[in-house]
Design an enzyme around this catalytic site. Structure first.
Site, PDB file in Angstrom:
ATOM      1  N   GLY A  12       0.790  -1.223   0.000  1.00 23.32           N
ATOM      2  CA  GLY A  12       0.000   0.000   0.000  1.00 23.32           C
ATOM      3  C   GLY A  12       0.826   1.278   0.000  1.00 23.32           C
ATOM      4  O   GLY A  12       1.841   1.396  -0.690  1.00 23.32           O
ATOM      5  N   ILE A  13       0.386   2.248   0.782  1.00 25.66           N
ATOM      6  CA  ILE A  13       1.069   3.535   0.855  1.00 25.66           C
ATOM      7  C   ILE A  13       2.513   3.359   1.301  1.00 25.66           C
ATOM      8  O   ILE A  13       3.433   3.984   0.759  1.00 25.66           O
ATOM      9  CB  ILE A  13       0.317   4.487   1.803  1.00 25.66           C
ATOM     10  CG1 ILE A  13      -1.018   4.916   1.179  1.00 25.66           C
ATOM     11  CG2 ILE A  13       1.168   5.713   2.137  1.00 25.66           C
ATOM     12  CD1 ILE A  13      -1.903   5.727   2.115  1.00 25.66           C
ATOM     13  N   ASP A  58       5.666  -5.920  15.554  1.00 29.95           N
ATOM     14  CA  ASP A  58       4.307  -5.506  15.891  1.00 29.95           C
ATOM     15  C   ASP A  58       4.403  -4.130  16.553  1.00 29.95           C
ATOM     16  O   ASP A  58       4.986  -4.001  17.635  1.00 29.95           O
ATOM     17  CB  ASP A  58       3.684  -6.524  16.843  1.00 29.95           C
ATOM     18  CG  ASP A  58       2.248  -6.198  17.230  1.00 29.95           C
ATOM     19  OD1 ASP A  58       1.791  -5.068  16.951  1.00 29.95           O
ATOM     20  OD2 ASP A  58       1.587  -7.062  17.837  1.00 29.95           O
ATOM     21  N   VAL A  59       3.865  -3.096  15.911  1.00 29.19           N
ATOM     22  CA  VAL A  59       4.022  -1.737  16.451  1.00 29.19           C
ATOM     23  C   VAL A  59       3.374  -1.577  17.823  1.00 29.19           C
ATOM     24  O   VAL A  59       3.701  -0.641  18.549  1.00 29.19           O
ATOM     25  CB  VAL A  59       3.476  -0.666  15.475  1.00 29.19           C
ATOM     26  CG1 VAL A  59       4.275  -0.643  14.197  1.00 29.19           C
ATOM     27  CG2 VAL A  59       2.004  -0.861  15.208  1.00 29.19           C
ATOM     28  N   GLY A  87      -0.719   1.489  10.097  1.00 27.77           N
ATOM     29  CA  GLY A  87      -1.969   1.885  10.726  1.00 27.77           C
ATOM     30  C   GLY A  87      -3.075   0.894  10.434  1.00 27.77           C
ATOM     31  O   GLY A  87      -2.954   0.057   9.537  1.00 27.77           O
ATOM     32  N   TYR A 154     -10.908   5.701  14.641  1.00 27.48           N
ATOM     33  CA  TYR A 154      -9.894   5.998  13.632  1.00 27.48           C
ATOM     34  C   TYR A 154      -9.639   7.508  13.574  1.00 27.48           C
ATOM     35  O   TYR A 154      -8.484   7.952  13.585  1.00 27.48           O
ATOM     36  CB  TYR A 154     -10.353   5.477  12.277  1.00 27.48           C
ATOM     37  CG  TYR A 154      -9.363   5.718  11.165  1.00 27.48           C
ATOM     38  CD1 TYR A 154      -8.232   4.915  11.038  1.00 27.48           C
ATOM     39  CD2 TYR A 154      -9.562   6.738  10.240  1.00 27.48           C
ATOM     40  CE1 TYR A 154      -7.317   5.137  10.014  1.00 27.48           C
ATOM     41  CE2 TYR A 154      -8.644   6.968   9.217  1.00 27.48           C
ATOM     42  CZ  TYR A 154      -7.528   6.161   9.109  1.00 27.48           C
ATOM     43  OH  TYR A 154      -6.617   6.388   8.101  1.00 27.48           O
ATOM     44  N   LYS A 158      -6.047   9.448  14.539  1.00 25.61           N
ATOM     45  CA  LYS A 158      -5.297  10.236  13.565  1.00 25.61           C
ATOM     46  C   LYS A 158      -5.165  11.695  14.006  1.00 25.61           C
ATOM     47  O   LYS A 158      -4.134  12.340  13.760  1.00 25.61           O
ATOM     48  CB  LYS A 158      -5.945  10.133  12.196  1.00 25.61           C
ATOM     49  CG  LYS A 158      -5.833   8.742  11.572  1.00 25.61           C
ATOM     50  CD  LYS A 158      -4.386   8.323  11.376  1.00 25.61           C
ATOM     51  CE  LYS A 158      -4.250   7.005  10.636  1.00 25.61           C
ATOM     52  NZ  LYS A 158      -2.839   6.626  10.397  1.00 25.61           N
ATOM     53  N   ARG A 198     -18.452   2.320  -3.087  1.00 26.07           N
ATOM     54  CA  ARG A 198     -19.080   3.457  -2.412  1.00 26.07           C
ATOM     55  C   ARG A 198     -18.325   4.752  -2.707  1.00 26.07           C
ATOM     56  O   ARG A 198     -18.924   5.771  -3.080  1.00 26.07           O
ATOM     57  CB  ARG A 198     -19.120   3.192  -0.912  1.00 26.07           C
ATOM     58  CG  ARG A 198     -19.567   4.383  -0.078  1.00 26.07           C
ATOM     59  CD  ARG A 198     -19.397   4.081   1.407  1.00 26.07           C
ATOM     60  NE  ARG A 198     -19.600   5.271   2.214  1.00 26.07           N
ATOM     61  CZ  ARG A 198     -19.322   5.341   3.516  1.00 26.07           C
ATOM     62  NH1 ARG A 198     -18.861   4.270   4.146  1.00 26.07           N
ATOM     63  NH2 ARG A 198     -19.514   6.457   4.192  1.00 26.07           N
TER      64      ARG A 198
END
Length: 250
Positions: A12-13, A58-59, A87, A154, A158, A198
């Protein structure tokens, strides 16, 4: 050679960021909970090249942070850039009045607590090295400032991580360590796969002024100049990498 540690850098990112940094000549350490023998990790390392290593971590396990950074620095040298990217989303989307303490605590343990204490140790390591430019980059979210009542935990995590970025920026500015908060918008990754239809419909209806999904490469393009020091005097800056999503409009 500069060394970047990217959490969640196997996909991903995070992988997009790791590729950009590797392409710019950084050695790259990626840390995540995934099995080192998984195809995802194998593919990531193949894409990143010879100067990349994977570390299982594991964070949520803050006690393991010093050992992680010991391994990274023993293998690759002094840490110069830390990208706090790992995240999790809300385990269950729904009415915030039904949010369970367990789900709240899980999201906070990754997105806030784990991120804060890993950045803390990264900063300590950077202060122990020479005074060349170094950087810490938090990948937060537009949800740090935009409300989604169906995933309150979430948004709260953040928003708190965004404040952590400001705190680190203020503490480390005099040490030639730039700290930044990049807030991705609607990005096409595995995390958003479940809501793809969506959001595609909403993007077509005008939700995102850029009229498209974001990509990991869009976020990586914002990270690279921050990591290399091109915006060193702009430490503490928030960058909305969201195609205009967070612009207030009538």
């Amino acid at each position: 050679m500069s060394l970047a540690l990217v959490t969640g850098g196997q996909q991903g990112i995070g992988l997009g960021i790791a590729k950009a940094l590797a392409g710019a000549g950084f050695s790259v350490a990626i840390a995540a909970e995934a099995d080192p023998e998984s195809q995802t990790v194998r593919d990531a390392l193949a894409a990143l090249g010879a100067n990349a290593r994977y570390y299982r971590h594991d964070v949520r396990d803050t006690a393991a942070i010093p050992a992680l950074l010991d391994r990274v620095e023993d293998d690759l040298g002094p840490l110069t850039t830390f990208v706090s990217n790992a995240g999790v989303g809300a385990p269950v989307r729904g009415d915030m009045l039904d949010l369970s303490p367990e789900n709240f605590d899980f999201v906070m343990s990754v997105n806030l607590r784990g991120a804060f204490f890993l950045a803390q140790e990264a900063a300590r390591r950077m202060l122990g090295h020479d005074r060349g430019y170094r950087s810490i980059i938090f990948i937060t979210s537009v949800s740090a400032g935009m409300v989604s009542v169906e995933r309150a935990e979430y948004c709260i995590s953040k928003a708190a991580a965004a404040m952590a970025a400001k705190l680190f920026a203020a503490r480390l500015a005099a040490e030639n360590i730039g700290v930044f908060d990049i807030r991705p918008g609607i990005i096409e990754t595995a995390m958003t796969a479940g809501v793809r239809d969506r959001y595609t419909a909403r993007i077509k209806a005008g939700l995102v002024p850029a009229a498209r999904w974001g990509t990991p490469e869009d976020i990586a393009a914002a990270v690279l100049p921050l990591a290399t020091g091109a915006f060193a005097f702009a430490t503490g800056t928030v960058i909305a990498a969201d195609g205009g999503l967070s612009i207030s409009r009538l």
